[in-house]
Design a protein around this motif. Structure first.
Motif, PDB file in Angstrom:
ATOM      1  N   GLU A  39     -10.032   4.288 -23.503  1.00 17.54           N
ATOM      2  CA  GLU A  39      -9.981   2.802 -23.196  1.00 17.54           C
ATOM      3  C   GLU A  39     -10.009   2.643 -21.421  1.00 17.54           C
ATOM      4  O   GLU A  39     -10.623   1.563 -21.496  1.00 17.54           O
ATOM      5  CB  GLU A  39      -8.629   2.344 -23.794  1.00 17.54           C
ATOM      6  N   MET A  40      -9.447   3.479 -20.950  1.00 16.78           N
ATOM      7  CA  MET A  40      -9.637   3.360 -19.437  1.00 16.78           C
ATOM      8  C   MET A  40     -11.078   3.519 -18.978  1.00 16.78           C
ATOM      9  O   MET A  40     -11.508   2.796 -18.025  1.00 16.78           O
ATOM     10  CB  MET A  40      -8.765   4.421 -18.920  1.00 16.78           C
ATOM     11  N   GLY A  42     -13.332   2.214 -20.842  1.00 11.27           N
ATOM     12  CA  GLY A  42     -14.078   1.154 -21.382  1.00 11.27           C
ATOM     13  C   GLY A  42     -14.501   1.069 -22.802  1.00 11.27           C
ATOM     14  O   GLY A  42     -15.140   0.163 -23.419  1.00 11.27           O
ATOM     15  N   TYR A  47      -9.768   0.903 -30.528  1.00 14.12           N
ATOM     16  CA  TYR A  47      -8.558   0.904 -29.884  1.00 14.12           C
ATOM     17  C   TYR A  47      -7.227   0.479 -30.693  1.00 14.12           C
ATOM     18  O   TYR A  47      -7.367  -0.364 -31.469  1.00 14.12           O
ATOM     19  CB  TYR A  47      -8.625  -0.351 -28.621  1.00 14.12           C
ATOM     20  N   PHE A  63      -7.921   5.375 -13.787  1.00  9.21           N
ATOM     21  CA  PHE A  63      -7.829   4.063 -13.612  1.00  9.21           C
ATOM     22  C   PHE A  63      -8.208   3.524 -11.940  1.00  9.21           C
ATOM     23  O   PHE A  63      -8.659   2.524 -11.825  1.00  9.21           O
ATOM     24  CB  PHE A  63      -6.466   3.530 -14.171  1.00  9.21           C
ATOM     25  N   GLU A  70     -13.276  -4.119 -12.781  1.00  8.89           N
ATOM     26  CA  GLU A  70     -13.141  -3.067 -14.229  1.00  8.89           C
ATOM     27  C   GLU A  70     -11.795  -3.046 -14.442  1.00  8.89           C
ATOM     28  O   GLU A  70     -11.377  -2.741 -15.573  1.00  8.89           O
ATOM     29  CB  GLU A  70     -13.902  -1.987 -14.031  1.00  8.89           C
ATOM     30  N   ARG A  71     -10.951  -2.746 -13.493  1.00 10.61           N
ATOM     31  CA  ARG A  71      -9.538  -2.421 -13.626  1.00 10.61           C
ATOM     32  C   ARG A  71      -8.634  -3.567 -14.364  1.00 10.61           C
ATOM     33  O   ARG A  71      -7.988  -3.523 -15.171  1.00 10.61           O
ATOM     34  CB  ARG A  71      -8.809  -2.069 -12.207  1.00 10.61           C
ATOM     35  N   ARG A  74      -9.770  -3.881 -18.075  1.00  9.56           N
ATOM     36  CA  ARG A  74      -9.283  -2.667 -18.687  1.00  9.56           C
ATOM     37  C   ARG A  74      -7.963  -3.097 -19.096  1.00  9.56           C
ATOM     38  O   ARG A  74      -7.609  -3.171 -20.380  1.00  9.56           O
ATOM     39  CB  ARG A  74      -9.265  -1.424 -18.121  1.00  9.56           C
ATOM     40  N   LYS A  77      -7.622  -6.133 -21.675  1.00  4.10           N
ATOM     41  CA  LYS A  77      -7.846  -5.622 -22.882  1.00  4.10           C
ATOM     42  C   LYS A  77      -6.925  -4.589 -23.634  1.00  4.10           C
ATOM     43  O   LYS A  77      -6.409  -4.630 -24.770  1.00  4.10           O
ATOM     44  CB  LYS A  77      -9.115  -4.697 -23.049  1.00  4.10           C
TER      45      LYS A  77
END
Length: 307
Positions: A39-40, A42, A47, A63, A70-71, A74, A77
């Protein structure tokens, strides 16, 4: 099935609440723990949002290598509606992006000094016990020579009186009247007493007695694996009872098949001694010594010689 909330885990493992205090009453519905490495990166297609999310050094190191946009994506989500909580291990610094996302979603963010793998093992073991399939049985559970013996039978047949005699003989009471049983393994069920009647024993004509107060702390225990069930029933002269011990009867409790013995009750029979001997004989069978089978084999050999 018992319910576990996040606040229970905070109290149990001494976790520090960083954000999302309004979500500490969220339910934990599975004992599985997720370390969201993919998941980190993407990948959120599969999940497992319903699991506790555990972030360790590996996940957070990766991360921090991501671009700022993007951080943020992530963490937004990661904080799903059904996520019970997110735990950061090793006393690592909690990312600001996680705090902001958790604040918006109301997901508790917790922190601990424990190592990631060790914490994952502790959480899994605890949750498996708390969330295990459970049932309640009318009976008495005693620890006899290390064997968990569940006494069942109709009311007034003598279950509690037998348990009292066993306690006097040095064995330990687990539960009387109502036994809460949880399946903690594939072929393992553990019994305990409801909190309200823990250490108590009801004897007709005498009333309720506190076994721990009368006989000491060594006369009770909180839980015990159920190894054998002994069903007590009033003696029926028309019924044929097993006299050799070759027949193996079982009873299904939750999803486990537990060996069961049917013991006829009538005046003059010392049930406490019978239970003790049954427990010792059961241990012998598990060690490969089966007196009934040995007798049967000798009898068959004798019959062959005569023929």
């Amino acid at each position: 099935m018992a319910k576990v909330i996040v606040q229970e885990l905070i109290d149990r493992f001494g976790l520090e609440l960083i954000e999302g205090g309004e979500g500490v009453n969220r339910l934990v519905t599975t004992s599985d723990i997720s370390r969201p490495g993919l998941e980190m990166a993407g990948f959120f297609t599969y999940y497992p949002a319903e699991r506790i999310q555990l972030l360790g050094k590996t996940e957070l190191t990766f991360f921090h290598s991501l671009p700022p946009r993007e951080r943020q994506d992530r963490m937004e989500k990661l904080c799903a509606l059904e996520t019970p909580c997110i735990i950061v291990s090793r006393s690592l610094e909690v990312p600001e992006e996680l705090i902001e996302a958790a604040q918006t979603a109301g997901v508790p963010v917790l922190k601990t000094r424990l190592k990631t793998t060790h914490l994952s093992s502790l959480l899994t073991n605890y949750l498996e016990g708390r969330l295990a399939p459970m049932t309640s049985v009318h009976g008495v559970l005693v620890d006899v020579y290390g064997v968990g013996v569940l006494l069942t039978g109709s009311s007034g047949v003598g279950k509690s009186e037998t348990a009292l005699e066993l306690v006097k003989r040095g064995h330990r009471l687990v539960a009387d009247d109502s036994v809460e049983i949880r399946q903690t393994g594939e072929n393992e069920v553990v019994g305990s007493a409801p909190d309200l009647i823990q250490h108590l024993l009801e004897i007709r004509g005498l009333g309720i007695i506190d076994v721990m107060t009368l006989f000491g702390a060594g006369a009770v225990r909180s839980y015990k694996k159920i190894t054998i069930v002994m069903h007590l029933e009033l003696w029926d002269s028309k019924k044929m009872y097993d006299r050799l011990g070759l027949e193996e009867e079982t009873i299904r409790i939750v999803d486990c098949d537990i060996p069961q013995l049917t013991i006829p009750v009538r005046p003059g029979r010392n049930l406490a001694v019978i239970v003790e001997v049954a427990a010792m004989n059961f241990r012998l069978k598990r060690m490969g010594v089966n007196a009934a089978q040995q007798f049967s084999d000798k009898l068959n050999e004798a019959l062959k010689i005569k023929d």
